[in-house]
Design a protein around this motif. Sequence first.
Motif, PDB file in Angstrom:
ATOM      1  N   PRO A   1       0.835  -1.214   0.000  1.00  0.00           N
ATOM      2  CA  PRO A   1       0.000   0.000   0.000  1.00  0.00           C
ATOM      3  C   PRO A   1       0.863   1.256   0.000  1.00  0.00           C
ATOM      4  O   PRO A   1       2.015   1.247   0.438  1.00  0.00           O
ATOM      5  CB  PRO A   1      -0.802  -0.125   1.302  1.00  0.00           C
ATOM      6  CG  PRO A   1      -0.751  -1.573   1.658  1.00  0.00           C
ATOM      7  CD  PRO A   1       0.568  -2.065   1.173  1.00  0.00           C
ATOM      8  N   SER A   2       0.291   2.340  -0.465  1.00  0.00           N
ATOM      9  CA  SER A   2       1.013   3.605  -0.552  1.00  0.00           C
ATOM     10  C   SER A   2       1.387   4.125   0.829  1.00  0.00           C
ATOM     11  O   SER A   2       0.677   3.930   1.820  1.00  0.00           O
ATOM     12  CB  SER A   2       0.133   4.639  -1.270  1.00  0.00           C
ATOM     13  OG  SER A   2       0.713   5.926  -1.197  1.00  0.00           O
ATOM     14  N   THR A   3       2.518   4.819   0.877  1.00  0.00           N
ATOM     15  CA  THR A   3       2.955   5.464   2.121  1.00  0.00           C
ATOM     16  C   THR A   3       2.662   6.963   2.098  1.00  0.00           C
ATOM     17  O   THR A   3       3.105   7.700   2.978  1.00  0.00           O
ATOM     18  CB  THR A   3       4.463   5.253   2.329  1.00  0.00           C
ATOM     19  OG1 THR A   3       5.169   5.783   1.197  1.00  0.00           O
ATOM     20  CG2 THR A   3       4.793   3.785   2.499  1.00  0.00           C
ATOM     21  N   ASP A   4       1.901   7.443   1.102  1.00  0.00           N
ATOM     22  CA  ASP A   4       1.585   8.867   0.965  1.00  0.00           C
ATOM     23  C   ASP A   4       0.467   9.237   1.936  1.00  0.00           C
ATOM     24  O   ASP A   4      -0.661   8.756   1.835  1.00  0.00           O
ATOM     25  CB  ASP A   4       1.155   9.171  -0.468  1.00  0.00           C
ATOM     26  CG  ASP A   4       1.131  10.660  -0.776  1.00  0.00           C
ATOM     27  OD1 ASP A   4       1.012  11.467   0.167  1.00  0.00           O
ATOM     28  OD2 ASP A   4       1.229  11.015  -1.964  1.00  0.00           O
TER      29      ASP A   4
ATOM     30  N   SER B   1     -12.675  10.216   3.227  1.00  0.00           N
ATOM     31  CA  SER B   1     -12.076  11.150   2.273  1.00  0.00           C
ATOM     32  C   SER B   1     -13.151  11.739   1.372  1.00  0.00           C
ATOM     33  O   SER B   1     -13.977  11.017   0.805  1.00  0.00           O
ATOM     34  CB  SER B   1     -11.032  10.416   1.430  1.00  0.00           C
ATOM     35  OG  SER B   1     -10.471  11.277   0.457  1.00  0.00           O
TER      36      SER B   1
ATOM     37  N   SER C   1      -6.572   5.936   2.617  1.00  0.00           N
ATOM     38  CA  SER C   1      -6.014   6.664   3.747  1.00  0.00           C
ATOM     39  C   SER C   1      -7.067   6.799   4.841  1.00  0.00           C
ATOM     40  O   SER C   1      -8.269   6.825   4.571  1.00  0.00           O
ATOM     41  CB  SER C   1      -5.546   8.053   3.316  1.00  0.00           C
ATOM     42  OG  SER C   1      -4.521   7.978   2.367  1.00  0.00           O
TER      43      SER C   1
ATOM     44  N   VAL D   1      -4.868  12.229  -0.819  1.00  0.00           N
ATOM     45  CA  VAL D   1      -4.199  11.979  -2.094  1.00  0.00           C
ATOM     46  C   VAL D   1      -4.407  10.523  -2.505  1.00  0.00           C
ATOM     47  O   VAL D   1      -4.705  10.216  -3.656  1.00  0.00           O
ATOM     48  CB  VAL D   1      -2.698  12.309  -1.991  1.00  0.00           C
ATOM     49  CG1 VAL D   1      -1.943  11.787  -3.203  1.00  0.00           C
ATOM     50  CG2 VAL D   1      -2.492  13.816  -1.850  1.00  0.00           C
ATOM     51  N   GLN D   2      -4.259   9.613  -1.532  1.00  0.00           N
ATOM     52  CA  GLN D   2      -4.350   8.181  -1.816  1.00  0.00           C
ATOM     53  C   GLN D   2      -5.637   7.582  -1.250  1.00  0.00           C
ATOM     54  O   GLN D   2      -5.985   7.810  -0.091  1.00  0.00           O
ATOM     55  CB  GLN D   2      -3.151   7.440  -1.203  1.00  0.00           C
ATOM     56  CG  GLN D   2      -1.825   7.709  -1.895  1.00  0.00           C
ATOM     57  CD  GLN D   2      -1.794   7.149  -3.299  1.00  0.00           C
ATOM     58  OE1 GLN D   2      -2.444   6.158  -3.618  1.00  0.00           O
ATOM     59  NE2 GLN D   2      -1.010   7.779  -4.173  1.00  0.00           N
ATOM     60  N   ALA D   3      -6.332   6.821  -2.087  1.00  0.00           N
ATOM     61  CA  ALA D   3      -7.488   6.081  -1.600  1.00  0.00           C
ATOM     62  C   ALA D   3      -7.024   5.087  -0.543  1.00  0.00           C
ATOM     63  O   ALA D   3      -5.916   4.545  -0.620  1.00  0.00           O
ATOM     64  CB  ALA D   3      -8.161   5.344  -2.756  1.00  0.00           C
TER      65      ALA D   3
ATOM     66  N   ALA E   1      -1.406   7.086   6.115  1.00  0.00           N
ATOM     67  CA  ALA E   1      -1.256   6.488   4.784  1.00  0.00           C
ATOM     68  C   ALA E   1      -1.882   5.095   4.748  1.00  0.00           C
ATOM     69  O   ALA E   1      -2.015   4.434   5.784  1.00  0.00           O
ATOM     70  CB  ALA E   1       0.219   6.414   4.412  1.00  0.00           C
ATOM     71  N   PRO E   2      -2.290   4.627   3.560  1.00  0.00           N
ATOM     72  CA  PRO E   2      -2.859   3.277   3.448  1.00  0.00           C
ATOM     73  C   PRO E   2      -1.946   2.196   4.031  1.00  0.00           C
ATOM     74  O   PRO E   2      -2.424   1.193   4.554  1.00  0.00           O
ATOM     75  CB  PRO E   2      -3.030   3.100   1.938  1.00  0.00           C
ATOM     76  CG  PRO E   2      -3.224   4.487   1.419  1.00  0.00           C
ATOM     77  CD  PRO E   2      -2.330   5.347   2.267  1.00  0.00           C
ATOM     78  N   SER E   3      -0.638   2.391   3.952  1.00  0.00           N
ATOM     79  CA  SER E   3       0.308   1.409   4.498  1.00  0.00           C
ATOM     80  C   SER E   3       0.323   1.407   6.019  1.00  0.00           C
ATOM     81  O   SER E   3       0.792   0.449   6.642  1.00  0.00           O
ATOM     82  CB  SER E   3       1.716   1.716   3.988  1.00  0.00           C
ATOM     83  OG  SER E   3       2.157   2.965   4.506  1.00  0.00           O
TER      84      SER E   3
END
Length: 195
Positions: free
Chosen positions: A34-37, A94, A83, A79-81, A118-120
């Motif tokens: 998963p994204s870290t954003d 979101s 989150s 920014v990232q789904a 973030a998702p991660s």
Amino acid sequence: RTNVRAVRFTITTNWGDANEFAGLSEVKFYKVLPSTDARLAALSISSGTLSPAFSPGVYSYTLTVPASVSSVTVTPTAVQAGSTISVGNTTVASGAASPAITLPAVGIPYLLSINVVAPSGLNINQYSVSITRVAAQPPVPADFAMARNGANLGFTFTSATGRTYTLWRSDTLELAHGLQTRTELPEIAVFHIHL
């Protein structure tokens, strides 16, 4: 990408013995993390305008609202789904508005925190908005003229309601409707108003 495992398999032809070996290949499967954003793409509040204008990489803002506004809602967009966003202590989806946030009395700043995970689950960013209710300023008179009351220079203007006011400088401060006077320091200008 993280290598999970490798799988060996055989390919058989459409003819002949089904057990006939035709080829061997190796396939690798990868797991996408998963994204870290942990940034916001947008942040809007139901009243007022953020200062500075919102930017994903800016984390601190101020906001003023009229005294008549007693509560606001906040709409954060990640920014990232995937989150996780919290406004204060409340989790908010979101792109969805938060519950109403009650603001303190006029002139008292309220510090609002918006946390984004973030998702991660590895990164967290915190955005803060200082919100202050401010009293409305009186309108500037349309006409404003110089006037004199004896040797004192003053001002005359007409209010938005059509009433005319005259203010002039005095070296004394009238107390109790003029029954008493008190001399002021020379650098202090006291203005009297006639309705």
